[in-house]
Design an enzyme around this catalytic site. Structure first.
Site, short mmCIF file in Angstrom:
data_model
loop_
_atom_site.label_atom_id
_atom_site.label_comp_id
_atom_site.label_asym_id
_atom_site.label_seq_id
_atom_site.Cartn_x
_atom_site.Cartn_y
_atom_site.Cartn_z
N LYS A 159 -22.41 81.70 -13.32
CA LYS A 159 -21.82 82.54 -14.37
C LYS A 159 -21.70 83.99 -13.91
CE LYS A 159 -24.96 81.46 -17.43
NZ LYS A 159 -25.73 80.52 -16.60
N THR A 160 -22.79 84.52 -13.39
CA THR A 160 -22.77 85.91 -12.94
C THR A 160 -21.81 86.05 -11.76
OG1 THR A 160 -25.04 86.17 -13.69
CG2 THR A 160 -24.20 87.84 -12.18
N ASP A 210 -22.40 89.80 -19.41
CA ASP A 210 -23.31 88.77 -18.89
C ASP A 210 -24.44 88.55 -19.90
OD1 ASP A 210 -24.35 86.92 -17.16
OD2 ASP A 210 -24.84 88.34 -15.55
N GLU A 211 -25.07 87.38 -19.85
CA GLU A 211 -26.21 87.06 -20.72
C GLU A 211 -25.86 87.29 -22.20
OE1 GLU A 211 -28.97 85.83 -19.36
OE2 GLU A 211 -29.03 86.57 -17.30
N GLN A 229 -30.95 79.83 -22.69
CA GLN A 229 -31.72 80.93 -22.12
C GLN A 229 -31.84 82.12 -23.07
OE1 GLN A 229 -31.27 81.75 -17.78
NE2 GLN A 229 -29.53 80.38 -17.90
N ARG A 248 -35.39 79.40 -12.22
CA ARG A 248 -35.33 80.49 -11.24
C ARG A 248 -35.58 79.97 -9.83
NH1 ARG A 248 -32.19 82.91 -13.48
NH2 ARG A 248 -32.28 81.16 -14.90
P1 ATP Z 1 -28.36 82.26 -14.58
O1 ATP Z 1 -28.06 81.38 -15.75
O2 ATP Z 1 -29.72 82.01 -14.06
O3 ATP Z 1 -28.03 83.68 -14.83
P2 ATP Z 1 -25.85 82.01 -13.21
O4 ATP Z 1 -25.10 80.95 -13.90
O5 ATP Z 1 -25.49 83.39 -13.50
O6 ATP Z 1 -27.40 81.76 -13.38
P3 ATP Z 1 -25.44 82.76 -10.49
O7 ATP Z 1 -26.62 83.64 -10.34
O8 ATP Z 1 -24.11 83.37 -10.60
O9 ATP Z 1 -25.68 81.72 -11.66
O10 ATP Z 1 -25.38 81.74 -9.28
C1 ATP Z 1 -26.52 81.04 -8.84
C2 ATP Z 1 -26.51 80.95 -7.33
O11 ATP Z 1 -25.51 80.05 -6.89
C3 ATP Z 1 -26.20 82.28 -6.68
O12 ATP Z 1 -26.96 82.38 -5.50
C4 ATP Z 1 -24.72 82.16 -6.37
O13 ATP Z 1 -24.34 82.97 -5.31
C5 ATP Z 1 -24.61 80.70 -6.03
N1 ATP Z 1 -23.26 80.15 -6.28
C6 ATP Z 1 -22.65 80.05 -7.47
N2 ATP Z 1 -21.44 79.47 -7.34
C7 ATP Z 1 -21.27 79.18 -6.04
C8 ATP Z 1 -20.23 78.59 -5.28
N3 ATP Z 1 -19.11 78.14 -5.81
N4 ATP Z 1 -20.42 78.45 -3.95
C9 ATP Z 1 -21.57 78.89 -3.38
N5 ATP Z 1 -22.58 79.47 -4.03
C10 ATP Z 1 -22.44 79.62 -5.36
MG MG Z 2 -26.61 84.99 -14.30
#
Ligand code: ATP
Ligand code: MG
Length: 748
Positions: A40-41, A226-227, A257, A612
């Site tokens: 997402k981020t 975000d969040e 979350q 995490r």
């Molecule tokens: P959270 O809910 O914990 O905030 P999130 O959904 O925001 O998580 P991110 O932090 O954006 O998730 O991504 C999690 C990890 O996966 C990061 O290290 C990110 O770089 C990696 N990642 C996400 N998408 C891809 C992708 N398509 N290819 C490679 N790595 C990815």
């Molecule tokens: Mg995130």
């Protein structure tokens, strides 16, 4: 302005299909409601780069909001990697920072000058206190903290003093309404805003002055958040005002979350996004790129126990990975030693400390771990919190003790004279200090006889009499050289410090009380380890030990630092190896949450913690834990038991002679409200009079190894009133309640 096509291709290459769809989505509302680690981020940062790269938006047309300063800084860095210096023109920041910036430009419209002051939490509380005094309200009955909390809550709901006053339903609320009104007037008179005001006034500004709202709505053509699951009402409103018209609002979040309900976060903001924006494009992300399948399965299994949770099926192709290591430890020291030991082992294997994180539910839990890490010379940092010995309440308590050994310590005296508040102001304090200097006596002596201090008012003299009355009692106690833990407990009670915290009834005060309980534990440990020292325990010896640890605290290390933080601060972050401490009923889930219906939020916090971890997750719990100087026995957390046994690697007590077991039949804890000390049912066990033999009246203690004629070897996991012992048996891992005198059991 537009970037090379090759750059854009590279940008999109690092995304999966639905992520790409979200990134290239043009105008109009966008919702991504997806599980942890699904990118997402990453989508937000790439989307910003894409909008700028394709020329759909200029950098200064981007408003990107996150929750914490650390998250904002990380997001800015990630965007900068993608678009370089152009990030500078963007607003990538927290809600508070963005609002403060708006207000600097336009606060004059609301009657403030550009130089308005921002009051932090303690300034705000001080002002509330002043209002309480002015209104002649008994501060013992309703404390500044409690009233401030209520005012803050009202502000977060965009309810002003007048609106609040119209809705009062109790005497407390009427009092709050009165204080609220005066407090607002005072803030305004002093050209000041508290933290909540930053948001509220920014909203006021846009509501009262359409041209201001239009200016920002036009300026920020793309708003990204975000969040989003943790936004509260005033934040929601602020976003609506800016983005409600052009509707270029992209929000990402995860309802699983949402962990800031206690600060007014409203999960409905994300769940009802499609009601606000029926035309929203909704994108689901299901691939997790962060964790092993085992970690994901565990997280999914835990969160499934919450009602009304949107099902999300996360998967990963990072492989099954290792089982989650669940470790039962004797007590919190064994737990800390275990973590330190594992860290040393991992570092020997080539893992960097920076890859390791330790999470816990409450700040106070870090202390034993910090002591252990200091001793083991493992460098660490504490995120989002102050290190244990640097915390204000710990310094206060230490200052009280210091005063008792050193009546000349003016610094300590200054620290405690009006903490808790007892009507000793800065001026009176200075008068006493200078009188001590003039008369050549100690500060203690000067304060003992305030009537001799020139220029001291009646009220101040009285306050000093009361204060020093308590100090004299404590001084006499200290002279008898009691155990330090006992003395400290008396200090906290006699000084009114604990009462003042309790009366506040706030989250923060609760945390401070827990920290003080932890300091009592430190003292109890000190008292208990006489045999390791040459000198007998003494207050001076204790203070010296603390000073040394506190100093070692400040050490920095460049081979990487282990990161320590509370679960609340861990949101959005990721680490290869994660330790989750204190997985016990009453600790995590927190006792207050159990009692006050906050279990689902606690479970979401467990989900945040588990997700995490990238590669390895440890969950530890202690069979006993010191709480305020005495031992308590907590059952293993229900969150551990909600994880299928097959995903875990669980240790047994060494007494059983088996390193670990992966199978678990019916053991305690599989029923959610079960406590081995409580009256809950014992699965697979139940009452067993064990008629047919007795062993006389043997005393059983927690952890005793026993043999039962029918069930074989076991260990005492609890001792209850009425001669009842709870025993867990090794053979079938069952837990049974037995009447000690009747059951055919023997101590080994
Ligand atoms: P959270 O809910 O914990 O905030 P999130 O959904 O925001 O998580 P991110 O932090 O954006 O998730 O991504 C999690 C990890 O996966 C990061 O290290 C990110 O770089 C990696 N990642 C996400 N998408 C891809 C992708 N398509 N290819 C490679 N790595 C990815
Ligand atoms: Mg995130």
């Amino acid at each position: 302005m537009s970037a090379h096509v090759a750059d854009l291709d590279a940008l999109l290459a690092g995304l999966n299909e639905p992520q790409r769809e979200a990134v290239v989505h043009g105008e109009g509302p966008l919702l991504i409601l997806a599980g942890a680690g699904s990118g997402k981020t990453r989508v937000l940062t790439h989307r910003i780069a894409y909008l700028v790269g394709t020329g759909q938006a200029r950098p200064d047309e981007i408003l990107a909001i996150t929750f914490t300063n650390k998250a904002a800084q990380e997001m800015r860095e990630r965007v900068e990697l993608l678009v370089g210096r152009r990030t500078r023109a963007m607003w990538v920041m927290t809600f508070h920072a963005a609002c403060a910036r708006m207000l600097r430009a336009d606060a004059h419209r609301l009657g403030y000058t550009r130089q308005f002051t921002i009051y932090d939490q303690s300034d705000a509380r001080r002002l509330v206190k002043r209002c309480i005094d002015e209104l002649d309200i008994d501060p013992k009955r309703f404390t500044p903290g409690a009233i401030h909390h209520e005012i803050s809550d009202a502000k977060n709901k965009l309810r002003d003093a007048e609106g609040y006053g119209r809705l009062v339903g109790s005497f407390f609320e009427q009092t709050v309404a009165d204080v609220y009104k005066l407090y607002e007037a005072e803030l305004h008179r002093m050209n000041a805003m508290d933290f909540d005001d930053l948001l509220v006034r920014a909203v006021n500004l846009m509501e009262l002055f359409p041209e201001v709202r239009e200016r920002y709505a036009r300026a920020f053509r793309h708003v990204l958040v975000d969040e989003y699951q943790d936004t509260n009402h005033v934040q929601y409103r602020w976003l609506q005002l800016i983005a409600g018209e052009h509707r270029n609002l992209a929000v990402v979040g995860d309802d699983s979350q949402s962990i800031y309900g206690f600060r007014g976060a409203d999960i409905r903001n994300i769940l009802n996004f499609e009601d606000d924006f029926p035309e929203a494009v909704v994108i689901k992300l299901e691939q997790n790129y962060r964790s092993t399948q085992t970690i994901l399965d565990a997280a999914n299994a835990v969160i499934r126990n919450n009602r009304g949770q949107r099902e999300k099926d996360l998967w990963t192709d990072l492989g099954i990975g290792d089982p989650i290591k669940v470790r039962e430890l004797e007590d919190e020291h064994a737990e800390a030693r275990f973590v330190a030991g594992e860290i040393e082992r991992l570092v020997d294997e080539g893992v960097s400390r920076a890859e390791l994180a330790v999470f816990y539910r409450t700040n106070a839990q870090s202390r034993v771990l910090e002591d252990t890490l200091v001793r083991a010379q493992i460098g660490y940092q504490v995120i989002g919190g102050t290190k244990f010995y640097e915390r204000a309440e710990i310094k206060d308590a230490v200052a009280y003790l210091t005063m008792l050994v050193n009546p000349q310590d003016v610094v300590a005296f200054t620290r405690i004279a009006n903490s808790p508040r007892r009507g000793i102001g800065q001026t009176s304090l200075s008068r006493v200090i200078s009188w001590a200097n003039t008369a050549g006596i100690t500060i203690w002596e000067a304060a003992l006889e305030p009537d001799s201090v020139p220029g001291l008012g009646t009220a101040a003299r009285k306050a000093f009499h009361r204060f020093m009355g308590s100090m004299r009692v404590l001084g006499e106690r200290a002279a008898a050289n009691p155990p330090v833990a006992e003395l400290l407990r008396e200090v906290l009670a006699e000084s009114g410090y604990l009462d003042a915290l309790e009366a506040e009834r706030t989250i923060e005060a609760q945390g401070r009380t827990e920290n003080l309980e932890e300091l009592v534990n430190v003292a109890a440990e000190y008292d208990a380890t006489t045999d390791l020292r040459e000198e007998p325990p003494s207050l001076a010896g204790f203070l010296q030990q603390i000073a040394l640890v506190a100093d070692a605290d400040g050490r920095r290390d460049d081979v990487g630092l282990v990161t320590l933080m509370t679960l609340h601060n861990a949101k959005g972050l990721e680490y290869p190896i994660v330790f989750l401490l204190g997985c016990e009923e009453g600790i995590f889930p927190h006792q207050r949450a159990i009692e006050e219906g906050g279990l689902e939020e606690e479970r979401r916090l467990a989900y945040v913690g588990i997700t995490r971890a990238q590669r390895d997750l440890y969950m530890t719990y202690a069979r006993t834990r010191a709480v305020f100087g005495s031992r308590s026995f907590g059952a293993r957390s229900r969150f551990v038991d909600e994880i299928p046994v097959g995903l875990t690697d669980r240790n047994e007590r060494p007494a059983f002679g088996v390193g670990s077991v992966r199978e678990r039949a019916t053991t305690w804890g599989s029923s959610p409200n079960l406590s081995p000390l409580g009256s809950g049912p014992i699965p697979g066990g139940g009452w067993d009079s064990g008629a047919g033999g007795g062993t006389g009246s043997t005393e059983y203690r927690l952890g005793d190894d026993v043999v039962h004629a029918a069930f074989g070897e076991g260990v005492v996991t609890a001792v209850e009133g009425g001669g009842i012992v709870v025993i867990r048996f090794a053979r079938d891992r069952s837990e049974r309640k037995l009447v000690a005198d009747l059951a055919p059991i023997e101590k080994r």
